[in-house]
Every structure is written in C-alpha cells, then in structure tokens.
Scaffold this motif. Structure first.
Motif, PDB file in Angstrom:
ATOM      1  N   SER A   1      31.354  44.254 117.957  1.00  0.00           N
ATOM      2  CA  SER A   1      32.765  44.531 117.762  1.00  0.00           C
ATOM      3  C   SER A   1      33.620  43.876 118.839  1.00  0.00           C
TER       4      SER A   1
ATOM      5  N   ASP B   1      33.190  48.565 111.710  1.00  0.00           N
ATOM      6  CA  ASP B   1      33.890  49.729 111.178  1.00  0.00           C
ATOM      7  C   ASP B   1      34.524  49.364 109.836  1.00  0.00           C
TER       8      ASP B   1
ATOM      9  N   ASN C   1      37.126  50.806 108.331  1.00  0.00           N
ATOM     10  CA  ASN C   1      38.510  51.262 108.177  1.00  0.00           C
ATOM     11  C   ASN C   1      39.489  50.195 108.632  1.00  0.00           C
TER      12      ASN C   1
ATOM     13  N   GLY D   1      42.777  50.098 108.699  1.00  0.00           N
ATOM     14  CA  GLY D   1      43.849  50.566 109.574  1.00  0.00           C
ATOM     15  C   GLY D   1      43.388  50.727 111.012  1.00  0.00           C
ATOM     16  N   ARG D   2      42.201  51.252 111.203  1.00  0.00           N
ATOM     17  CA  ARG D   2      41.655  51.431 112.553  1.00  0.00           C
ATOM     18  C   ARG D   2      41.435  50.080 113.221  1.00  0.00           C
ATOM     19  N   ILE D   3      40.859  49.147 112.489  1.00  0.00           N
ATOM     20  CA  ILE D   3      40.576  47.821 113.049  1.00  0.00           C
ATOM     21  C   ILE D   3      41.865  47.143 113.496  1.00  0.00           C
TER      22      ILE D   3
ATOM     23  N   ALA E   1      44.844  48.486 114.062  1.00  0.00           N
ATOM     24  CA  ALA E   1      45.521  49.237 115.126  1.00  0.00           C
ATOM     25  C   ALA E   1      44.873  48.912 116.477  1.00  0.00           C
ATOM     26  N   ALA E   2      43.559  48.934 116.516  1.00  0.00           N
ATOM     27  CA  ALA E   2      42.861  48.628 117.761  1.00  0.00           C
ATOM     28  C   ALA E   2      43.088  47.173 118.163  1.00  0.00           C
TER      29      ALA E   2
ATOM     30  N   ILE F   1      40.403  54.299 120.164  1.00  0.00           N
ATOM     31  CA  ILE F   1      40.458  54.136 118.701  1.00  0.00           C
ATOM     32  C   ILE F   1      39.121  53.684 118.137  1.00  0.00           C
ATOM     33  N   MET F   2      38.493  52.717 118.780  1.00  0.00           N
ATOM     34  CA  MET F   2      37.297  52.105 118.204  1.00  0.00           C
ATOM     35  C   MET F   2      35.986  52.779 118.579  1.00  0.00           C
TER      36      MET F   2
ATOM     37  N   ARG G   1      32.656  60.061 116.947  1.00  0.00           N
ATOM     38  CA  ARG G   1      33.209  60.724 115.759  1.00  0.00           C
ATOM     39  C   ARG G   1      32.063  61.401 115.017  1.00  0.00           C
TER      40      ARG G   1
END
Length: 112
Positions: free
Chosen positions: A6, A56, A58, A60-62, A64-65, A104-105, A109
């Motif tokens: 990542s 990942d 998602n 939106g998560r990618i 945003a990060a 975020i990443m 979780r």
C-alpha cells in the motif's frame, strides 16, 4: 506485506499524479507546449491505476488517505524539482496529513 504494498502504491500514485500535474503546469504556464501537456495527461491516467491497485477495496478510503500523501508529496516535489523551501507550518501540516493517512488506512478494524 499489504501495508508495504500500500505504501509503495501511494508513492507511485504521488509520483504520477504530482508529476502529471507539474507537466501540465509546465506546458501551460511555462509555455512548453502540447507535448508536455500530453505527457502530463498520460501520467495522470497512470496515477489512476495505482489507486485502483490498493489492497483496500474502499474507494472513498483510498482517495481520502491519498489526499494526505498528495499534500506531503507536493511539498517534496516542490523542494526537489522547483527549489521550494517549506516553512515549519508547511512541514507541520504535511506531518498531520501523513498521520491522518496512517489512521485512515492502517488502523485496526474489526473483520467484516
């Protein structure tokens, strides 16, 4: 291993997105022409593939990060390529953004 992959993908994404935007900037603002602009468009397209290859799932998560990576990477690009010297507030802001990327990443979780 996923974290290392990542981080490498974020680095590649930053190189191609920031580099692509810089090439377009050079083509338009510095009057270097359509070849520079075209190279920038190609680089921006390659950037999209780096984002899509993140482990990942998602979007939106990618993205945003990646915003935090972009902030820090833009300052580094400016230093290396354009001789920009960030002040302490630039550096502080970039570090805060990178801390946000980590949360975020890579925060633990619960399994879905």
């Amino acid at each position: 291993m996923d974290v290392l992959r990542s981080v490498a993908l974020f680095g590649g994404a930053a190189l191609f997105e920031i580099g692509g935007a810089w090439l377009i900037w050079q083509g338009v603002r510095e009057h270097r022409g359509w070849v520079w602009i075209g190279a920038g468009v190609v680089a921006l397209g390659i950037y999209g593939f780096f984002a899509a290859l993140q482990p990942d799932a998602n979007f939106g998560r990618i993205l945003a990060a990646y915003g935090g990576v972009f902030v820090a990477g833009s300052l580094v690009w400016g230093m290396v390529v354009d001789g920009f010297r960030p002040d302490r507030w630039d550096v502080t802001g970039a570090l805060l953004c990178l801390a946000g990327v980590a949360v975020i990443m890579y925060a633990p979780r619960p399994a879905a």
